[in-house]
Design a protein around this motif. Structure first.
Motif, PDB file in Angstrom:
ATOM      1  N   UNK B 423       0.872  -1.169   0.000  1.00 50.27           N
ATOM      2  CA  UNK B 423       0.000   0.000   0.000  1.00 50.27           C
ATOM      3  C   UNK B 423       0.909   1.218   0.000  1.00 50.27           C
ATOM      4  N   UNK B 424       0.830   1.990  -1.056  1.00 50.05           N
ATOM      5  CA  UNK B 424       1.779   3.085  -1.241  1.00 50.05           C
ATOM      6  C   UNK B 424       1.086   4.437  -1.189  1.00 50.05           C
ATOM      7  N   UNK B 425       1.802   5.424  -0.705  1.00 48.66           N
ATOM      8  CA  UNK B 425       1.318   6.792  -0.757  1.00 48.66           C
ATOM      9  C   UNK B 425       0.799   7.286   0.578  1.00 48.66           C
ATOM     10  N   UNK B 426       0.949   8.563   0.778  1.00 46.09           N
ATOM     11  CA  UNK B 426       0.489   9.159   2.019  1.00 46.09           C
ATOM     12  C   UNK B 426      -1.026   9.259   2.022  1.00 46.09           C
ATOM     13  N   UNK B 427      -1.679   8.700   3.044  1.00 50.41           N
ATOM     14  CA  UNK B 427      -3.139   8.810   3.090  1.00 50.41           C
ATOM     15  C   UNK B 427      -3.598  10.258   3.058  1.00 50.41           C
ATOM     16  N   UNK B 527      -3.681  22.472  -5.219  1.00 50.69           N
ATOM     17  CA  UNK B 527      -3.079  21.208  -5.639  1.00 50.69           C
ATOM     18  C   UNK B 527      -2.644  21.298  -7.088  1.00 50.69           C
ATOM     19  N   UNK B 528      -1.707  20.410  -7.435  1.00 55.97           N
ATOM     20  CA  UNK B 528      -1.261  20.318  -8.814  1.00 55.97           C
ATOM     21  C   UNK B 528      -2.190  19.382  -9.589  1.00 55.97           C
ATOM     22  N   UNK B 529      -2.263  19.571 -10.884  1.00 53.97           N
ATOM     23  CA  UNK B 529      -3.056  18.620 -11.686  1.00 53.97           C
ATOM     24  C   UNK B 529      -2.562  17.189 -11.504  1.00 53.97           C
ATOM     25  N   UNK B 530      -1.250  17.037 -11.391  1.00 51.21           N
ATOM     26  CA  UNK B 530      -0.710  15.689 -11.222  1.00 51.21           C
ATOM     27  C   UNK B 530      -1.168  15.073  -9.897  1.00 51.21           C
ATOM     28  N   UNK B 531      -1.336  15.922  -8.889  1.00 49.45           N
ATOM     29  CA  UNK B 531      -1.841  15.409  -7.611  1.00 49.45           C
ATOM     30  C   UNK B 531      -3.247  14.846  -7.790  1.00 49.45           C
ATOM     31  N   UNK B 532      -4.072  15.612  -8.490  1.00 56.89           N
ATOM     32  CA  UNK B 532      -5.436  15.140  -8.706  1.00 56.89           C
ATOM     33  C   UNK B 532      -5.448  13.856  -9.529  1.00 56.89           C
ATOM     34  N   UNK B 533      -4.597  13.841 -10.549  1.00 58.62           N
ATOM     35  CA  UNK B 533      -4.539  12.627 -11.365  1.00 58.62           C
ATOM     36  C   UNK B 533      -4.129  11.443 -10.509  1.00 58.62           C
ATOM     37  N   UNK B 534      -3.174  11.668  -9.644  1.00 54.54           N
ATOM     38  CA  UNK B 534      -2.710  10.573  -8.780  1.00 54.54           C
ATOM     39  C   UNK B 534      -3.808  10.155  -7.806  1.00 54.54           C
ATOM     40  N   UNK B 535      -4.509  11.135  -7.259  1.00 56.30           N
ATOM     41  CA  UNK B 535      -5.530  10.796  -6.271  1.00 56.30           C
ATOM     42  C   UNK B 535      -6.705  10.063  -6.904  1.00 56.30           C
ATOM     43  N   UNK B 536      -7.040  10.458  -8.129  1.00 57.24           N
ATOM     44  CA  UNK B 536      -8.191   9.828  -8.771  1.00 57.24           C
ATOM     45  C   UNK B 536      -7.837   8.470  -9.379  1.00 57.24           C
ATOM     46  N   UNK B 553      -8.017   8.711  -0.250  1.00 56.36           N
ATOM     47  CA  UNK B 553      -7.102   8.273  -1.287  1.00 56.36           C
ATOM     48  C   UNK B 553      -5.679   8.360  -0.754  1.00 56.36           C
ATOM     49  N   UNK B 554      -4.753   8.196  -1.638  1.00 60.12           N
ATOM     50  CA  UNK B 554      -3.349   8.302  -1.225  1.00 60.12           C
ATOM     51  C   UNK B 554      -2.612   9.105  -2.280  1.00 60.12           C
ATOM     52  N   UNK B 555      -1.677   9.884  -1.815  1.00 61.75           N
ATOM     53  CA  UNK B 555      -0.869  10.693  -2.710  1.00 61.75           C
ATOM     54  C   UNK B 555       0.474  10.006  -2.849  1.00 61.75           C
ATOM     55  N   UNK B 556       0.726   9.553  -4.063  1.00 67.06           N
ATOM     56  CA  UNK B 556       1.898   8.713  -4.249  1.00 67.06           C
ATOM     57  C   UNK B 556       3.206   9.436  -4.030  1.00 67.06           C
ATOM     58  N   UNK B 557       3.979   8.962  -3.110  1.00 66.07           N
ATOM     59  CA  UNK B 557       5.294   9.541  -2.888  1.00 66.07           C
ATOM     60  C   UNK B 557       6.294   8.467  -2.497  1.00 66.07           C
TER      61      UNK B 557
END
Lengths: 176, 710
Positions: B423-427, B527-536, B553-557
């Protein structure tokens, strides 16, 4: 054909110094501030078409604030100024208090380091960068009321930390 | 006194009046990158599309590399591969399978450097067929081989003693050819054991290996003929993922070449150095950018590497002027390899894809499509992908068994560590609303039917009540038209095709990010567009409470989450004769719960994955007016809107939006605040067990602390 990067370069050359000073006050460390500002400016360049004609300052400040919080999350809170307390000059004399002479820069940085990230950011944006409450609220993504309360709390805390400068630390919003 | 005096006081904070130079007066702008350099760096960041690609590109830029990524849900980062994005069958071979009568054996790729070269040169990625003149001289091979070419005499010495020689020539297509090779073996004190990894030169040399020059490096490559299995012609069609031109994804084969589908989705990242790269050849086909140059200048920015959850494979490569692609052995990217500081599980692309790439295939371009044509072993035509891992975690944590000794993993297939799923990414939790703020405190999973035609605006949960703010662009918010999810905000227009099941959004296509949708707009999204793309695309969980939409969701980092278990004790009296196992109610939270020390939770209560981030401190949580309060020892308790929803097996799920920037919070308390923010953003499963409430969720181990073992 004109260089699309020329306006960005002109903006950076014109505003970098001021933004760096704000960043230094927010982070408490000029080197960290350099990194923070540099990262924010790179992000600004990436979105220059969208932000450049609007308010690039606001964008950079917002990025710096959020990145500073993220940095703190990754690295832990650092208070680099706390280790040099001995060098602080004592406040002296019975002369009327003049913060510009009586309080050292180190005193100020130490006091700022005692504030929360948001309090420090509000203080710097409000009184150093001269932003309105609404502008600060938009930058930090908080309500106007939060800006007001944070500014009040920050000044109150600074008055406790810098009693010698307490008389100066009264914001216009706090003036009856 | 005035605001000016406060400004003067702050200005004083910039004075460099201490010996360590903490002030900023002496720090002059430009000490780091110049404005021009910042512009260049920013533009590269812009064109690289995804930060993850940039990270990979940066790592790949160290050499001429063909990176290969098994897409497996680009932003999802979950363990199981999705079906191919093109919707094609995985295993059906094309109708025109043709056998390569000549090609047999395993692929090899050997770099030879002139003995006069001071060090091995970095491949440029661009090469050409070698000539006999190019080969003149003495060359060191990768495994101690020594190749000597004098006029037409070709002598290859292996392990100091075995010699292969002939009078050879080089064909116009760059193949080393000779009528007959003479092989001899000598004995002597200088003889050494051959390197087991060394290619089978005695077999290779008789099969007219390809000889190519990449700068001053001689590359000998081909198939070694050591197996008899026939190879069949196949082709892989790829289209550019974005305008950068160095990320390519497979597309349905429509080129007339053998339309073999290669098992599962694949993405190629191409990179190189300097001007004379293979990538430049690619870009000349019709792409504006020079991806090699842009990737090469990314510096050490690999922090986002691993965003999709796996470590891509890199393959040293060089594209010849005649379109033949020379590809070395695959290896995980150094930055995320098993022995790196940030290891990730290795990507597992289809063996057929690797076999194709390593078969000295040809590369051709038709419009925006890159077609790689080569051969693979015939048996790979029936290669089937591994089954989809249905046990891969979703937004919900694993179900905690009523038996507190259960480890809670439910027998899930290990994907990264031996004991936990990946499970990856910050909740991260996003709260939105399409009307007035009127929470009931309970969420229900969103359905497509309920979502269609609605539009939710992001709200600021730190204000009281949470506020959606203005809509300066007119169509701000998240909407769903029946097939596509779209988020609009200032400067943001991201669309993701996907479907909902039990509230979990699964993407069915790559996210589309509209560049600069609001030119000149003064507003800026947080937020950045890439953040939204990652979250969705990160398999978010969407649930509604009336007009309110909550997205967990999780923000991939690159952070791998770990399960976190805690025991909480009621602050009040437990109801008499209560059921042993029962769901947690709002009343339980309102009465207050206090964290039980980790040792007690693990030893006495049997909580699995028990954590005690701050031994000696007990966090308390409460509930009031639809908001959770979490007191971790900051000046004020953390508070934010919360929802307690019933779940299976007598459990409840608690989700909340706690502030990201804790007020008046420092040190360990701040870490604890971040832990609780993550736990409740992800969604914490709660259930009563005897006198305690057991909490199960996921969080970054950096803030959760080590597991307390019973």
């Amino acid at each position: 054909m004109s260089d699309p990067g020329a306006p960005f370069v002109a903006y950076v050359n014109a505003r970098r110094g001021a933004l760096l000073r704000s960043a230094t006050l927010i982070t408490g460390d000029p080197h960290t501030a350099q990194d923070l500002l540099q990262d924010a400016l790179i992000k600004l360049a990436a979105r220059w078409e969208r932000v450049g004609e609007g308010s690039p300052d606001a964008y950079v400040r917002r990025i710096m604030f959020h990145d500073n919080v993220s940095r703190w999350r990754r690295t832990g809170r650092e208070v680099p100024v706390g280790e040099v307390a001995e060098s602080a000059r004592p406040l002296g004399g019975t002369e009327p208090i003049d913060p510009a002479r009586a309080v050292t820069g180190l005193d100020v940085r130490r006091a700022l380091a005692e504030l929360t990230d948001k309090q420090r950011a509000v203080l710097v944006l409000r009184y150093y960068d001269d932003l309105s409450e609404t502008q600060i609220a938009q930058t930090l993504e908080v309500s106007n009321g939060t800006v007001k309360s944070q500014a009040h709390a920050a000044l109150k805390r600074l008055r406790e930390l810098l009693p010698e400068a307490a008389e100066a630390l009264v914001g216009s919003e706090e003036t009856p | 006194m005035s605001d000016d005096e406060i400004r003067d006081l702050l200005d004083l904070g910039l004075d460099d009046d201490d010996p360590q130079g903490s002030g900023a007066r002496g720090t002059r702008p430009g000490a780091h990158l110049s404005a021009e350099q910042l512009w260049s760096a920013g533009r590269r960041q812009r064109t690289r599309g995804r930060a993850w690609f940039g990270g990979v590109g940066a790592a790949a830029a160290a050499a001429s590399i063909l990176g290969i990524v098994w897409a497996q849900g680009l932003a999802g980062g979950e363990a199981g591969p999705p079906p191919p994005a093109d919707g094609t069958s995985d295993t059906v071979p094309g109708p025109t399978v043709e056998v390569d009568d000549a090609g047999r054996g395993e692929p090899y790729f050997a770099r030879f450097e002139s003995i006069y070269a001071e060090h091995a040169e970095q491949l440029s990625g661009s090469s050409r067929p070698a000539t006999l003149e190019d080969l003149q001289g003495t060359w060191d091979g990768p495994h101690g081989e020594l190749l000597v070419v004098e006029d037409e005499q070709v002598i290859l010495t292996i392990a100091n003693c075995q010699t292969i020689r002939s009078s050879g020539t080089v064909t116009v297509d760059g193949r080393l050819s000779a009528d007959e090779w003479e092989m001899s073996q000598a004995d002597g004190p200088d003889c050494v054991e051959p390197d087991p990894a060394m290619p089978h030169w005695s077999a290779i040399i008789t099969r007219q290996p390809l000889v190519s020059m990449d700068g001053g490096t001689l590359i000998i490559s081909g198939l070694d003929g050591t197996t008899d299995e026939p190879r069949v012609y196949v082709a892989m069609s790829l289209g550019p993922v974005d305008e950068t031109g160095f990320a390519w994804a497979d597309v349905p084969s429509e080129t007339g070449v053998t339309p073999l589908t290669l098992g599962r989705d694949v993405q190629l990242l191409t990179s190189g150095t300097g001007d004379a790269t293979a990538l430049q050849s690619i870009s000349e086909i019709g792409l504006e950018d020079r991806p090699g140059a842009s990737a090469a200048a990314q510096g050490g920015d690999v922090e986002a590497l691993g965003y999709p959850g796996t470590c891509p494979l890199q393959l040293e490569s060089s594209l010849r002027s005649d379109g033949v692609l020379l590809v070395g052995e695959p290896a995980p990217f150094v930055a995320c390899a098993a022995d790196s500081d940030a290891p990730l599980p290795s990507a597992e692309p289809s063996p057929a894809v690797l076999a194709l790439l390593r078969s000295n295939p040809t590369v051709a371009f038709t419009d925006d499509t890159m077609v790689i044509s080569g051969t693979i072993p015939e048996s790979m035509l029936t290669d089937t992908p591994p089954p989809v891992d249905d046990t891969a975690p979703t937004s919900d944590p694993p179900v905690e068994s009523a038996d507190p000794t259960d480890d809670g993993t439910g027998g899930q297939t290990p994907t990264y560590r031996d004991d936990i799923p990946l499970v990856l990414g910050t909740p991260t939790v996003v709260v939105m609303s399409e009307g007035e703020w009127a929470p009931t405190g309970e969420l229900t999973p969103l359905t497509e039917e309920a979502a269609t035609g609605r539009r939710w605006l992001p709200v600021t949960t730190e204000s009281d009540p949470p506020d959606a703010g203005a809509d300066p662009i007119g169509d701000r918010g998240l909407s769903f038209d029946g097939t596509t999810w779209r988020i609009r905000d200032c400067g943001i227009d991201v669309r993701v095709r996907g479907w909902l099941q039990d509230g979990v959004l699964t993407q069915t296509g790559e996210p589309e990010i509209v560049d600069n949708p609001d030119p000149g707009a003064a507003c800026v999204s947080p937020r950045y567009p890439e953040d939204w793309a990652a979250m969705l695309t990160g398999e978010p969980y969407l649930a509604v409470d009336g007009d309110i939409l909550v997205i967990s969701t999780r923000l991939g980092d690159g952070i791998q989450l770990e399960p976190v278990g805690m025991a909480l004790a009621p602050q009040g009296e437990a109801p008499p004769n209560a059921e042993m196992v029962r769901p947690v109610e709002v009343e339980d939270l309102a009465a207050g719960l206090v964290e039980v020390p980790g040792q007690e939770a693990a030893y006495d209560i049997g909580v699995s994955d028990a954590r005690d981030p701050r031994p000696g401190h007990s966090t308390t949580i409460g509930w009031e007016d639809g908001a959770i309060t979490v007191d971790v020892g900051c000046a004020e308790p953390l508070t934010g809107p919360a929802w307690l929803s019933p779940s299976e097996h007598n459990q409840s799920v608690l989700r909340a939006a706690l502030p990201e920037v804790p007020e008046a919070c420092a040190g360990a308390a701040a870490d604890d605040a971040e832990l609780w923010r993550q736990l409740l953003a992800h969604g914490a499963t709660l259930h009563h067990f005897a006198d305690h409430v057991i909490l199960d969720a996921w969080a970054d181990p950096a803030v959760a602390g080590p597991e307390v073992l019973p």
